[in-house]
Motif scaffolding. Structure first.
Motif, PDB file in Angstrom:
ATOM      1  N   GLU A  38       4.820  68.512  71.751  1.00 44.70           N
ATOM      2  CA  GLU A  38       5.663  67.451  72.646  1.00 44.70           C
ATOM      3  C   GLU A  38       7.103  67.805  72.801  1.00 44.70           C
ATOM      4  N   LEU A  39       7.464  67.495  73.979  1.00 41.29           N
ATOM      5  CA  LEU A  39       8.851  67.704  74.199  1.00 41.29           C
ATOM      6  C   LEU A  39       9.598  66.743  73.586  1.00 41.29           C
ATOM      7  N   GLN A  40       9.318  65.645  73.368  1.00 37.66           N
ATOM      8  CA  GLN A  40      10.158  64.561  72.648  1.00 37.66           C
ATOM      9  C   GLN A  40      11.296  64.081  73.522  1.00 37.66           C
ATOM     10  N   LEU A  41      11.094  63.936  74.647  1.00 41.31           N
ATOM     11  CA  LEU A  41      12.251  63.737  75.491  1.00 41.31           C
ATOM     12  C   LEU A  41      12.150  62.119  75.708  1.00 41.31           C
ATOM     13  N   ILE A  42      13.225  61.643  76.279  1.00 44.36           N
ATOM     14  CA  ILE A  42      13.594  60.198  76.131  1.00 44.36           C
ATOM     15  C   ILE A  42      12.897  59.680  77.513  1.00 44.36           C
ATOM     16  N   GLY A  43      12.173  58.527  77.365  1.00 42.72           N
ATOM     17  CA  GLY A  43      11.793  57.502  78.388  1.00 42.72           C
ATOM     18  C   GLY A  43      10.564  57.967  79.060  1.00 42.72           C
ATOM     19  N   ILE A  44       9.715  58.969  78.635  1.00 43.63           N
ATOM     20  CA  ILE A  44       8.348  59.251  78.819  1.00 43.63           C
ATOM     21  C   ILE A  44       7.458  57.962  78.628  1.00 43.63           C
ATOM     22  N   MET A  45       6.912  57.679  79.679  1.00 45.42           N
ATOM     23  CA  MET A  45       5.917  56.290  79.710  1.00 45.42           C
ATOM     24  C   MET A  45       4.205  56.592  79.707  1.00 45.42           C
ATOM     25  N   ASN A  46       4.153  57.600  80.407  1.00 51.52           N
ATOM     26  CA  ASN A  46       2.803  57.802  80.963  1.00 51.52           C
ATOM     27  C   ASN A  46       2.595  59.382  80.954  1.00 51.52           C
ATOM     28  N   GLU A  47       1.209  60.013  81.339  1.00 53.05           N
ATOM     29  CA  GLU A  47       0.937  61.094  81.678  1.00 53.05           C
ATOM     30  C   GLU A  47       1.599  61.641  83.098  1.00 53.05           C
ATOM     31  N   ARG A  48       1.946  60.883  83.974  1.00 48.03           N
ATOM     32  CA  ARG A  48       2.475  61.492  85.061  1.00 48.03           C
ATOM     33  C   ARG A  48       3.829  61.866  84.911  1.00 48.03           C
ATOM     34  N   GLU A  49       4.753  60.996  84.136  1.00 51.31           N
ATOM     35  CA  GLU A  49       6.223  61.278  83.923  1.00 51.31           C
ATOM     36  C   GLU A  49       6.225  62.587  82.886  1.00 51.31           C
ATOM     37  N   LYS A  50       5.084  62.590  82.089  1.00 50.67           N
ATOM     38  CA  LYS A  50       4.994  63.798  81.200  1.00 50.67           C
ATOM     39  C   LYS A  50       4.694  65.092  82.040  1.00 50.67           C
ATOM     40  N   GLU A  51       4.189  64.999  83.129  1.00 45.86           N
ATOM     41  CA  GLU A  51       3.946  66.044  84.030  1.00 45.86           C
ATOM     42  C   GLU A  51       5.193  66.595  84.568  1.00 45.86           C
ATOM     43  N   TYR A  52       6.009  65.305  85.160  1.00 45.07           N
ATOM     44  CA  TYR A  52       7.316  65.617  85.903  1.00 45.07           C
ATOM     45  C   TYR A  52       8.014  66.282  84.803  1.00 45.07           C
ATOM     46  N   ALA A  53       8.154  66.135  83.649  1.00 48.30           N
ATOM     47  CA  ALA A  53       9.314  66.600  82.671  1.00 48.30           C
ATOM     48  C   ALA A  53       9.027  67.890  82.399  1.00 48.30           C
TER      49      ALA A  53
END
Length: 630
Positions: A556-571
């Motif tokens: 896991e990238l452990q980045l701030i503010g990821i709320m769902n799978e779509r945002e995880k894909e953006y990151a």
């Protein structure tokens, strides 16, 4: 009664300034000054080596240059190291390292106590031909299998150390080596014919005591020296600054000024009486503007504006600029370039007016800004509404960006664990900047290389649509041209591509903007500088290294503010694209067209790029501002 025409007044003013210049010139000639530095010689003879000039200086003139030369013994000294000069040609010298020849002949381990590595400074940079980088490690450490892969040869010729090297690889091809603190990198010369030798012939046979050294002095250092200053480097920020030495130039310089001023007073008084008799009011500002318009830098700018009239936006006079800004009432920000004010045009449109402090490099930055933006028309490039060039007054009028620059939104407070901008907006901004750079590199009739991509130079409109701004360091080239010629580094530390500083890594091209883009997007992803300046030196973490390890291990990238799978894909898209962009070898970086394709494409089709040869900048470098040495 004579009639005083405008031309007649201008003739009188011209004669007045010519008279002052004549007195200064004559007095200066009488003292035989060859440079602005008192006591310094413009050139000095060094026997069979020929003549030397700045940046070199003789032992008896330590304040006259950057590089000491001992002509009697044919020696030179750099960074505390002494070298024998074998020959000099142009901006290169063939040097010999004293004692090293005997050490190599005797196969002495003291050979590896020598190191010809020369640091880059904002005043002068060096290029060493025919050298080999070795990694010298404590032989008690088990480093070979853990750090150095099969590409590296190793040598155990010395009991206390083990050496790793490969003569067929350049430093840019080295993988990222996180070697122990007991290991250090050193550079030693190799023979010019070393390419014909086998790596198995022994480490001592790979080395030489002679090498070729080339140098490049930055233009700002040349300008500093010839205006009477000394080129210096700020130890805290590693930035260039010019130390003024005119106050200690000597008593005769003061006498020159006194005589010149005294002789001019009588001339000035006569002219003023003459003008008073004709009841003509002359504005000193207009007189100075008249003469400045004859200066070389002004002629260059006027010639450019005349030759590119079809591209140039509207030209305002200074009184119009004051009216637009309500006499500079609403200040938006300030930097080394000048001050930015908010203003309004007659049609009610809001604008941002950048009032420049001074004219740099014969007006190159001003020309770059007008020339570059005038050739663009893209939703992700800031629009230049107009400009002002009147005497010493220069201003640039842009469209107004309500949300200011990107840097205000991406550096988060770590304790809050929250983002100002959500991942969909960050992704939209990253994609918009990529499209803007793709347009600059491929979409214009003239290719534009920006060379200063960073969060401060990305402006956001009311919908957070990003727009690339500040083209002061840009270079224009014909569309098919890729490699550009540069005399020194340009850009901002932390975002500068490695080939700009170390030219043996590859040519400077549009791929340098790709590197800066990658470093910037990594900061957007992490919500922090790529090096944490607040961390202790012992615990300082280089963020791209940390991210790469997590991607490589599928963690896991452990980045701030990821709320769902779509945002995880953006990151993850933004991280993978950034790591592709910051590859050390420019040829391994994607074009901006490919970057746009990757951001818009499917995450499953993206592969983990090779690990770039990364290094952690010092904490002082993180806070450094723009470097302009071109």
């Amino acid at each position: 009664m004579f009639l005083c025409t405008k031309e007649f007044i201008m003739d009188l003013v011209s004669w007045f300034f010519a008279f002052i210049f004549f007195h200064l010139l004559c007095f200066d000639s009488a003292h035989g000054q060859t440079t602005y530095h008192s006591g310094c010689t413009d050139k000095f003879d060094c026997g069979i080596l020929g003549s030397f000039s700045f940046p070199f200086y003789k032992s008896s003139e330590p304040d006259c240059g950057l590089w000491k030369v001992d002509c009697d013994n044919r020696l030179t000294e750099l960074e505390g190291m002494k070298f024998e000069i074998l020959e000099k040609y142009g901006a290169s010298m063939r040097l010999k390292v004293p004692i090293l020849g005997d050490l190599l002949k005797n196969k002495s381990c003291q050979t590896f106590d020598k190191d010809i590595t020369l640091p880059f400074t904002p005043s002068i940079s060096y290029t060493i031909d025919n050298h080999l980088t070795l990694f010298k490690c404590n032989s008690s450490n088990k480093t070979r299998g853990e750090v150095f892969d099969s590409k590296f040869y190793h040598s155990n010729v010395c009991e206390s150390i083990i050496l790793y090297y490969n003569t067929s690889l350049s430093p840019g091809e080295y993988p990222a080596l996180d070697f122990p603190s007991s290991c250090s990198a050193i550079q030693l010369p190799v023979p010019q014919s070393s390419v014909a030798k086998s790596n198995n012939s022994g480490i001592f046979h790979q080395l030489s005591d002679r090498f070729t050294l080339s140098w490049t002095v930055s233009e700002q250092c040349y300008a500093c020296y010839y205006l009477g200053g000394m080129c210096q480097t700020n130890n805290a920020t590693k930035e260039f600054y010019c130390r003024n030495t005119k106050n200690v130039a000597g008593h005769h310089r003061n006498m020159k000024v006194i005589v010149a001023v005294a002789s001019s007073i009588f001339t000035c008084a006569g002219i003023l009486i003459w003008l008073f008799c004709f009841k003509i009011k002359i504005s000193w500002h207009k007189c100075l503007s008249f003469w400045e318009s004859k200066a070389e830098d002004h002629r260059k700018i006027e010639a450019f504006l005349s030759n590119h009239g079809s591209y140039a936006p509207k030209r305002y006079n200074y009184s119009e600029v004051k009216k637009i800004t309500s006499r500079f009432k609403n200040k938006l920000g300030q930097g080394g370039f000048g001050i930015v004010y908010r203003g309004s045009l007659a049609n009610g449109s809001h604008v941002a007016v950048k009032v420049l402090n001074g004219l740099k490099g014969n007006g190159e930055e001003f020309i770059n800004e007008v020339a570059s933006i005038s050739r663009t028309s893209h939703v992700n490039i800031v629009s230049l509404v107009g400009f002002c060039f009147e005497g010493r007054k220069r201003a640039l009028v842009y469209e107004f960006m309500p949300n200011g620059s990107l840097e205000k939104f991406i550096y988060e407070e770590r304790s809050k664990n929250v983002r100002q901008l959500g991942w969909p907006i960050l992704y939209k901004i990253a994609l918009g900047i990529a499209r803007g750079l793709e347009y600059l590199h491929c979409g214009c009739t003239t290719r534009i290389l920006h060379f200063d991509i960073k969060p401060h130079n990305i402006l956001l409109d009311e919908d957070f649509c990003p727009k690339i701004s500040d083209f002061g360091l840009a270079k224009l080239c014909v569309k098919k041209e890729s490699i550009v010629s540069m005399l020194g580094a340009r850009g901002t530390i932390g975002y500068i591509a490695p080939e700009i500083v170390c030219r043996n890594l590859g040519g400077v091209s549009h791929k340098s903007d790709v590197y800066s883009y990658g470093m910037m997007v990594l900061e957007m992803v992490g919500g922090r500088k790529n090096v944490d300046a607040r961390a202790d030196l012992t615990s300082e973490i280089y963020f791209p290294h940390w991210l790469y390890r997590r991607i490589e291990q599928d963690e896991e990238l452990q980045l701030i503010g990821i709320m769902n799978e779509r945002e995880k894909e953006y990151a993850k898209k933004m991280v993978l694209v950034s790591l592709c962009c910051i590859q050390t070898d420019p040829s391994n970086r994607p074009s901006m067209t490919k970057v746009v394709e990757m951001l818009e494409g499917n995450l499953d089709s993206m592969q983990i790029p090779p690990k770039p040869y990364l290094y952690s900048s010092s904490r002082t470098e993180v806070d450094s501002s723009a470097v302009e040495l071109d």
